[in-house]
Write an enzyme that holds these catalytic residues in place. Structure first.
Site, PDB file in Angstrom:
ATOM      1  N   THR A 500     -13.484  28.332  -1.723  1.00  0.00           N
ATOM      2  CA  THR A 500     -13.565  28.579  -0.285  1.00  0.00           C
ATOM      3  C   THR A 500     -14.069  27.315   0.401  1.00  0.00           C
ATOM      4  OG1 THR A 500     -15.878  29.333  -0.303  1.00  0.00           O
ATOM      5  CG2 THR A 500     -14.172  31.008  -0.635  1.00  0.00           C
ATOM      6  N   CYS A 501     -13.764  27.187   1.701  1.00  0.00           N
ATOM      7  CA  CYS A 501     -14.219  26.027   2.458  1.00  0.00           C
ATOM      8  C   CYS A 501     -15.586  26.342   3.033  1.00  0.00           C
ATOM      9  CB  CYS A 501     -13.244  25.709   3.574  1.00  0.00           C
ATOM     10  SG  CYS A 501     -11.591  25.523   2.959  1.00  0.00           S
ATOM     11  N   ASP A 502     -16.545  26.580   2.169  1.00  0.00           N
ATOM     12  CA  ASP A 502     -17.860  26.991   2.605  1.00  0.00           C
ATOM     13  C   ASP A 502     -18.834  26.490   1.554  1.00  0.00           C
ATOM     14  OD1 ASP A 502     -20.257  28.446   3.022  1.00  0.00           O
ATOM     15  OD2 ASP A 502     -19.123  30.000   4.077  1.00  0.00           O
TER      16      ASP A 502
END
Ligand SMILES: *Cc1c(COP(=O)(O)O)cnc(C)c1O
EC number: 4.1.1.19
Length: 637
Positions: A500-502
């Protein structure tokens, strides 16, 4: 390579410590599953399972469900109660229920109901949707359906519909106004309800869920309200409907003392109600039976200092003792264990798809003419490394050179190439410092952190938010281990990051060699070879609490049954497809068909303009549509 064995691997990863008798490391270095504790000859090898999943064309990440493990847990909780009741000379029975909220998947609930049939094991529902489910699934008339949670008019009517169908639906009153509603509707429909009361306990469970007990608990009646409830029922000619006393002091109880205290407190309430003329049949001790996620058998938040057998003994003997002292009959015992029933039965199998390292790229650091003095300084530090005696000073100097270099770069006195040289040398010095640390008894504090700063990040094809929500939300620890190559020494210390882009999408808490650490030893990645890892004990809550962060959605699932006559001891009974891109888009109110049409029109326009050849345009259109119907996670083939 130094000596290494699967015994060493077991010490490090503790597979059989948290494996609950189901998981261990096989002779061949693969994790193996014995889903039926009574028959250890049935043994499933994770490598064989992974190969079969691949042959079936199912893409990773995959949730693997071991249905036999689920059945085994149902049987072991129930037989444990039966045996202990017989041994203790307890006069009542055990009639447990499975709380649907812990894993609501149809296949899971159906399997539990089926495996629980011989024990009259029932269901617990805490919301209207769960009640609707229980009505359709729990059709054994001898088993209980316990109804907790906040209730409205419809909820009460559904419960009474159950009574009409001849079922033992127990409406547990969580707050006083619910009682008024229940009595009103029961009179209107002329159906006798079975009523329970949930007591607010003074004893608090210890651990992450201790807020479920104590005076400030969200649910339950005070002692005064409990008595008022009983009297109100009596005044309305329904005194005989009050049948059950319920309490639940929290999930994942880490300390057995909380269980003992709850049983004596709850037992006392039951006994006094009985003596006041309210002859209850059931005492429901709620959930809370913990899981040893870190394998330490301690009061850590991720562990518990008892096992199922001890828990059951404390419930049965504890209740017997209170009742005998008070001279009241032994009630039928009910418990609502969800975590303990489901945690082991499923795991997430995925792959490491890459490695991220601060020092992964090196450039040539040879001396150049007219180079900046900072480059020269740090190169000298490296060249003189062997002669150094104060390693803390080496660390300080190297760190200072690197910081100064960054400032100098910003001030335009250092070139990009020079900065890269300094970084390269800096990381080489750090690696040597770490090697030095490994030979020392005492390591200064700052240098201890080198382990973490030099750790690799292994990029893992999954989403923490979907598959391990609690590791993110409440720092829950879940066991993560490589599924193969346990007979090789793991030489890379790493943390796991998801796709995820987190930056919260990571796992950096592990149980390693009886300690909780922030890095996990893993094997070096071999080019062209798959490296699979398993995230275990995800069957309780994690399976169903995931969210749609980055639109990854649900995972592909394989349902495994064991079969002794099969050469591999198992077969894949069912494959349940995870979310496709269009599934998740639909949930978010998009219209994937319209989107495909729009993109096709854009491609057609480029064809008309002569920028794309017609054949190529068709291929792009098909490709876009394939991606819409494909899996949301990375394709690793
Ligand atoms: C969540 C819950 C359970 C299940 O607890 P576990 O610790 O998973 O066994 C049981 N009863 C009630 C009332 C609950 O809210």
């Amino acid at each position: 390579m130094s000596e290494w064995s699967i015994e060493e691997a077991e010490k490090l990863y503790g597979v059989s410590r948290w494996g609950g008798g189901y998981f261990e490391i096989g002779e061949n270095g693969n994790v193996q599953v014995t889903p039926v504790p009574a028959d250890k000859s049935i043994r499933i090898d994770f490598k064989a399972l992974i190969d079969e999943i691949r042959e079936e064309g199912v893409q990773f990440p995959v949730v693997v469900r071991f249905h036999d493990v689920l059945r085994s847990q149902v049987a072991s909780l129930n037989t444990s109660f039966r045996d202990t009741i017989a041994e203790a000379g307890y006069q009542g029975e055990y009639q447990g229920v499975y709380p649907i909220k812990v894993n609501q998947m149809r296949e899971v609930v159906e399997e539990i109901v089926d495996a629980g049939e011989p024990f009259n094991y029932g269901l617990e529902a805490g919301s209207k949707a769960e009640l609707v489910t229980a009505l359709a699934l729990n059709i054994n008339e001898n088993s209980l359906t316990i109804l907790n949670g906040y209730k409205d008019d419809e909820f009460m009517r559904l419960a009474l519909l159950g009574r009409k169908l001849g079922r033992k639906m127990v409406v547990v009153v969580e707050k006083y106004t619910e009682l008024l509603l229940l009595v009103k509707i029961a009179k209107e429909l002329n159906i006798d309800p079975i009523v329970g009361v949930r007591a607010k306990m003074t004893v608090k469970g210890r651990g992450k869920w201790e807020g479920s007990g104590g005076e400030k608990a969200k649910f339950g009646l005070t002692i005064a309200e409990t008595i008022k409830t009983a009297r109100y029922l009596q005044e309305n000619g329904m005194g005989h409907c009050l049948k059950l006393l319920h309490f639940h002091i929290g999930s994942q109880l880490t300390d057995i003392r909380a269980v003992k205290e709850a049983i004596s407190e709850g037992g006392r309430i039951y006994a006094d109600l009985y003596k006041m003329g309210f002859e209850l049949d059931y005492v429901d001790v709620g959930g809370g039976l913990g899981i040893d996620y870190d394998g330490s058998a301690s009061t850590n938040d991720s562990s518990r200092n008892y096992n199922m057998q001890e828990y059951v003994a404390d419930v049965v003997y504890g209740m017997k003792e209170v009742c005998d002292l008070e001279g009241v009959p032994h009630p039928t015992l009910v418990s609502e264990s969800g975590r303990a029933i489901t945690a082991h039965h499923s795991c997430v199998v995925t792959e490491i798809v890459g490695e991220i390292r601060s020092n992964s790229a090196e450039i040539d650091t040879a001396a150049a003419s007219q180079e900046h003095v900072f480059v020269k300084n740090i190169r000298e530090l490296e060249d003189d490394f062997e002669q150094q005696t104060n390693m803390q000073e080496v660390f300080n100097d190297a760190s200072q050179y690197k910081e100064q270099a960054l400032d100098a770069f910003k001030l335009r006195v250092l070139s990009l190439e020079e900065l890269a040289k300094i970084e390269t040398i800096y990381w080489r010095i750090m690696v040597r410092l770490k090697q030095w640390c490994a030979t020392q008894d005492y390591v200064p504090e700052e240098l201890q952190e080198l382990d973490h700063s030099l750790a690799s990040q292994y990029l893992c094809n999954f989403s923490v938010f979907q598959s391990a929500a609690d590791t993110w939300a409440i720092d829950q620890l879940l066991p993560v281990v490589p599924l193969t190559r346990m007979n090789e020494k793991p030489e890379v210390n790493c943390t796991l990051v998801d796709i995820t882009c987190d930056s919260d999408g990571k796992i950096d808490q592990f149980a390693v060699g009886r300690e909780i650490t922030d890095v996990l030893p893993m094997h070096k990645l071999n080019a062209g070879e798959h490296y699979h890892v398993g995230l275990f004990l995800t069957g309780a809550y994690q399976d169903v609490m995931g969210d749609m962060h980055n639109l990854f959605g649900r995972l592909n699932e394989v349902h495994i049954y064991s079969h002794d006559d099969d050469p591999q001891d198992f077969y894949i009974e069912e494959v349940v497809k995870g979310s496709s891109v269009q599934d998740v888009l639909n949930i978010m109110q998009y219209n994937p068909r319209a989107m495909a049409y729009d993109v096709k029109k854009l491609i057609d326009k480029q064809i008309s303009a002569g920028n794309i050849m017609p054949r190529e345009g068709v291929r792009w259109t098909d490709f876009y549509e394939d991606c819409l119907s494909g899996y949301t996670y990375l394709k690793t083939s």
